[in-house]
Design a protein around this motif. Structure first.
Motif, PDB file in Angstrom:
ATOM      1  N   ILE A  84       1.214  54.722   2.482  1.00  0.00           N
ATOM      2  CA  ILE A  84       2.336  55.356   1.783  1.00  0.00           C
ATOM      3  C   ILE A  84       2.087  56.850   1.604  1.00  0.00           C
ATOM      4  O   ILE A  84       2.982  57.683   1.835  1.00  0.00           O
ATOM      5  CB  ILE A  84       2.566  54.661   0.416  1.00  0.00           C
ATOM      6  CG1 ILE A  84       3.162  53.272   0.635  1.00  0.00           C
ATOM      7  CG2 ILE A  84       3.488  55.498  -0.474  1.00  0.00           C
ATOM      8  CD1 ILE A  84       3.197  52.416  -0.613  1.00  0.00           C
ATOM      9  N   VAL A  85       0.873  57.215   1.208  1.00  0.00           N
ATOM     10  CA  VAL A  85       0.549  58.638   1.022  1.00  0.00           C
ATOM     11  C   VAL A  85       0.599  59.370   2.359  1.00  0.00           C
ATOM     12  O   VAL A  85       1.084  60.507   2.446  1.00  0.00           O
ATOM     13  CB  VAL A  85      -0.837  58.795   0.358  1.00  0.00           C
ATOM     14  CG1 VAL A  85      -1.237  60.269   0.314  1.00  0.00           C
ATOM     15  CG2 VAL A  85      -0.823  58.209  -1.052  1.00  0.00           C
ATOM     16  N   GLU A  86       0.155  58.696   3.415  1.00  0.00           N
ATOM     17  CA  GLU A  86       0.202  59.316   4.747  1.00  0.00           C
ATOM     18  C   GLU A  86       1.644  59.555   5.176  1.00  0.00           C
ATOM     19  O   GLU A  86       1.965  60.586   5.776  1.00  0.00           O
ATOM     20  CB  GLU A  86      -0.507  58.420   5.760  1.00  0.00           C
ATOM     21  CG  GLU A  86      -0.533  59.009   7.161  1.00  0.00           C
ATOM     22  CD  GLU A  86      -1.264  58.137   8.168  1.00  0.00           C
ATOM     23  OE1 GLU A  86      -1.206  58.459   9.369  1.00  0.00           O
ATOM     24  OE2 GLU A  86      -1.874  57.133   7.758  1.00  0.00           O
TER      25      GLU A  86
ATOM     26  N   GLU B 249      14.114  54.735   5.388  1.00  0.00           N
ATOM     27  CA  GLU B 249      12.914  54.988   4.577  1.00  0.00           C
ATOM     28  C   GLU B 249      12.550  53.729   3.782  1.00  0.00           C
ATOM     29  O   GLU B 249      11.372  53.367   3.672  1.00  0.00           O
ATOM     30  CB  GLU B 249      13.162  56.154   3.612  1.00  0.00           C
ATOM     31  CG  GLU B 249      13.508  57.453   4.283  1.00  0.00           C
ATOM     32  CD  GLU B 249      12.294  58.122   4.920  1.00  0.00           C
ATOM     33  OE1 GLU B 249      11.407  58.579   4.198  1.00  0.00           O
ATOM     34  OE2 GLU B 249      12.246  58.164   6.161  1.00  0.00           O
ATOM     35  N   LEU B 250      13.564  53.076   3.239  1.00  0.00           N
ATOM     36  CA  LEU B 250      13.321  51.854   2.472  1.00  0.00           C
ATOM     37  C   LEU B 250      12.724  50.771   3.361  1.00  0.00           C
ATOM     38  O   LEU B 250      11.783  50.068   2.970  1.00  0.00           O
ATOM     39  CB  LEU B 250      14.625  51.358   1.838  1.00  0.00           C
ATOM     40  CG  LEU B 250      14.530  50.070   1.008  1.00  0.00           C
ATOM     41  CD1 LEU B 250      13.539  50.231  -0.140  1.00  0.00           C
ATOM     42  CD2 LEU B 250      15.907  49.682   0.469  1.00  0.00           C
TER      43      LEU B 250
ATOM     44  N   ALA C  51       3.695  43.468  -5.644  1.00  0.00           N
ATOM     45  CA  ALA C  51       3.969  44.739  -4.965  1.00  0.00           C
ATOM     46  C   ALA C  51       3.218  45.891  -5.634  1.00  0.00           C
ATOM     47  O   ALA C  51       2.712  46.791  -4.955  1.00  0.00           O
ATOM     48  CB  ALA C  51       5.465  45.014  -4.952  1.00  0.00           C
ATOM     49  N   ARG C  52       3.147  45.858  -6.954  1.00  0.00           N
ATOM     50  CA  ARG C  52       2.385  46.895  -7.668  1.00  0.00           C
ATOM     51  C   ARG C  52       0.899  46.785  -7.350  1.00  0.00           C
ATOM     52  O   ARG C  52       0.209  47.783  -7.163  1.00  0.00           O
ATOM     53  CB  ARG C  52       2.630  46.799  -9.181  1.00  0.00           C
ATOM     54  CG  ARG C  52       3.984  47.336  -9.616  1.00  0.00           C
ATOM     55  CD  ARG C  52       4.080  47.483 -11.111  1.00  0.00           C
ATOM     56  NE  ARG C  52       4.158  46.207 -11.795  1.00  0.00           N
ATOM     57  CZ  ARG C  52       5.290  45.552 -12.050  1.00  0.00           C
ATOM     58  NH1 ARG C  52       6.440  46.069 -11.650  1.00  0.00           N
ATOM     59  NH2 ARG C  52       5.282  44.410 -12.689  1.00  0.00           N
ATOM     60  N   ARG C  53       0.416  45.540  -7.278  1.00  0.00           N
ATOM     61  CA  ARG C  53      -0.991  45.313  -6.962  1.00  0.00           C
ATOM     62  C   ARG C  53      -1.295  45.761  -5.526  1.00  0.00           C
ATOM     63  O   ARG C  53      -2.375  46.274  -5.236  1.00  0.00           O
ATOM     64  CB  ARG C  53      -1.317  43.827  -7.145  1.00  0.00           C
ATOM     65  CG  ARG C  53      -2.802  43.510  -7.207  1.00  0.00           C
ATOM     66  CD  ARG C  53      -3.006  42.019  -7.409  1.00  0.00           C
ATOM     67  NE  ARG C  53      -2.348  41.535  -8.617  1.00  0.00           N
ATOM     68  CZ  ARG C  53      -2.165  40.250  -8.885  1.00  0.00           C
ATOM     69  NH1 ARG C  53      -2.555  39.323  -8.016  1.00  0.00           N
ATOM     70  NH2 ARG C  53      -1.575  39.884 -10.008  1.00  0.00           N
ATOM     71  N   ALA C  54      -0.330  45.574  -4.641  1.00  0.00           N
ATOM     72  CA  ALA C  54      -0.535  45.890  -3.222  1.00  0.00           C
ATOM     73  C   ALA C  54      -0.718  47.377  -2.962  1.00  0.00           C
ATOM     74  O   ALA C  54      -1.322  47.766  -1.964  1.00  0.00           O
ATOM     75  CB  ALA C  54       0.637  45.359  -2.396  1.00  0.00           C
ATOM     76  N   VAL C  55      -0.188  48.220  -3.858  1.00  0.00           N
ATOM     77  CA  VAL C  55      -0.252  49.671  -3.621  1.00  0.00           C
ATOM     78  C   VAL C  55      -1.182  50.371  -4.603  1.00  0.00           C
ATOM     79  O   VAL C  55      -1.086  51.586  -4.813  1.00  0.00           O
ATOM     80  CB  VAL C  55       1.160  50.305  -3.678  1.00  0.00           C
ATOM     81  CG1 VAL C  55       2.054  49.702  -2.614  1.00  0.00           C
ATOM     82  CG2 VAL C  55       1.799  50.130  -5.062  1.00  0.00           C
TER      83      VAL C  55
ATOM     84  N   SER D  31       8.065  47.579   5.177  1.00  0.00           N
ATOM     85  CA  SER D  31       7.191  47.153   6.273  1.00  0.00           C
ATOM     86  C   SER D  31       5.720  47.391   5.948  1.00  0.00           C
ATOM     87  O   SER D  31       4.838  46.709   6.478  1.00  0.00           O
ATOM     88  CB  SER D  31       7.565  47.871   7.573  1.00  0.00           C
ATOM     89  OG  SER D  31       7.189  49.235   7.523  1.00  0.00           O
ATOM     90  N   ILE D  32       5.463  48.342   5.051  1.00  0.00           N
ATOM     91  CA  ILE D  32       4.088  48.621   4.622  1.00  0.00           C
ATOM     92  C   ILE D  32       3.651  47.632   3.541  1.00  0.00           C
ATOM     93  O   ILE D  32       2.550  47.071   3.593  1.00  0.00           O
ATOM     94  CB  ILE D  32       3.967  50.068   4.089  1.00  0.00           C
ATOM     95  CG1 ILE D  32       4.175  51.077   5.227  1.00  0.00           C
ATOM     96  CG2 ILE D  32       2.621  50.289   3.407  1.00  0.00           C
ATOM     97  CD1 ILE D  32       4.287  52.522   4.757  1.00  0.00           C
TER      98      ILE D  32
END
Length: 207
Positions: free
Chosen positions: A49-51, A79-80, A35-39, A85-86
């Motif tokens: 996420i920034v959008e 929100e979670l 998950a850390r790598r994905a973002v 979903s992203i």
């Protein structure tokens, strides 16, 4: 190859169990690492996420401030779910690739550490499910003491997950982490032996 899903609600000690299984020879695929790598900066998920949440969730170096984002999403279920979903599809893609690599190497026992395994309805993807559990007050105290979270923040994270009582009945093995590290290690040894036996049975059947 035996594919094992390892899960447990936040504060249960799942990461410790993953480490103990790794020391016994399991291949560990950690969803939090993926998950850390994905973002990471430059990824599709980072841009999404920034959008969605704006630059206020970015740290000074431009990376996503996970603490700031967590405070937003864990207070609002919608929100979670949007964050999941992203991030989730990219995590799934990376996990599938790592499982396939392990299969090609001939790894005997692969453990996928997935916090939201039940919530994401992934039980059918695995040969065995291992649940790490501890009473809610114990988990709350661990989050406050070990992670430095505010009690309200920790409770938001706890209630965002499916109650462990519902997960226990659907797990093949339950590891209760309420005693000493030695007691936990002994229980992991028992589960490890059972998983090895299942892996051997699978190998024998495949011959």
């Amino acid at each position: 190859m035996l594919l094992v899903g390892l899960t447990g609600n936040i504060g249960s000690g799942k990461s410790t169990v993953a480490q103990l299984l790794s020391e016994r020879g399991a291949t560990i695929i950690d969803a939090d690492v993926l998950a850390r790598r994905a973002v990471e900066l430059g990824t599709t998920a980072y841009a999404a996420i920034v959008e969605r949440w704006g630059t206020s969730i970015l740290a000074a170096d431009g990376l996503i401030d996970r603490t700031a984002l967590r405070r937003i999403v864990f207070s609002e279920p919608q929100e979670l779910e949007q964050l999941n979903s992203i991030v989730h599809p990219e995590v799934e893609r990376m996990r599938a690739a790592l499982v396939e690599l392990a299969r090609q190497r001939g790894d005997r026992l692969v453990v996928c550490d997935i916090p939201l395994l039940f919530e994401r309805r992934m039980t059918d993807d695995f040969d065995r499910i291992v649940l790490v559990d501890a009473p809610r007050p114990v988990r709350l105290e661990r989050l406050v003491r070990e992670r430095g979270l505010r009690e309200t923040e920790a409770m938001d994270m706890i209630v965002a997950q499916m109650p462990a009582e519902l997960k226990r009945a659907r797990a093949d093995f339950v590891i209760d982490n309420i005693g000493t590290l030695t007691q936990l290690d002994q229980r992991v040894t028992e589960v490890w032996s059972a998983l090895l036996a299942a892996a051997e049975t699978r190998e024998t059947a495949a011959v």
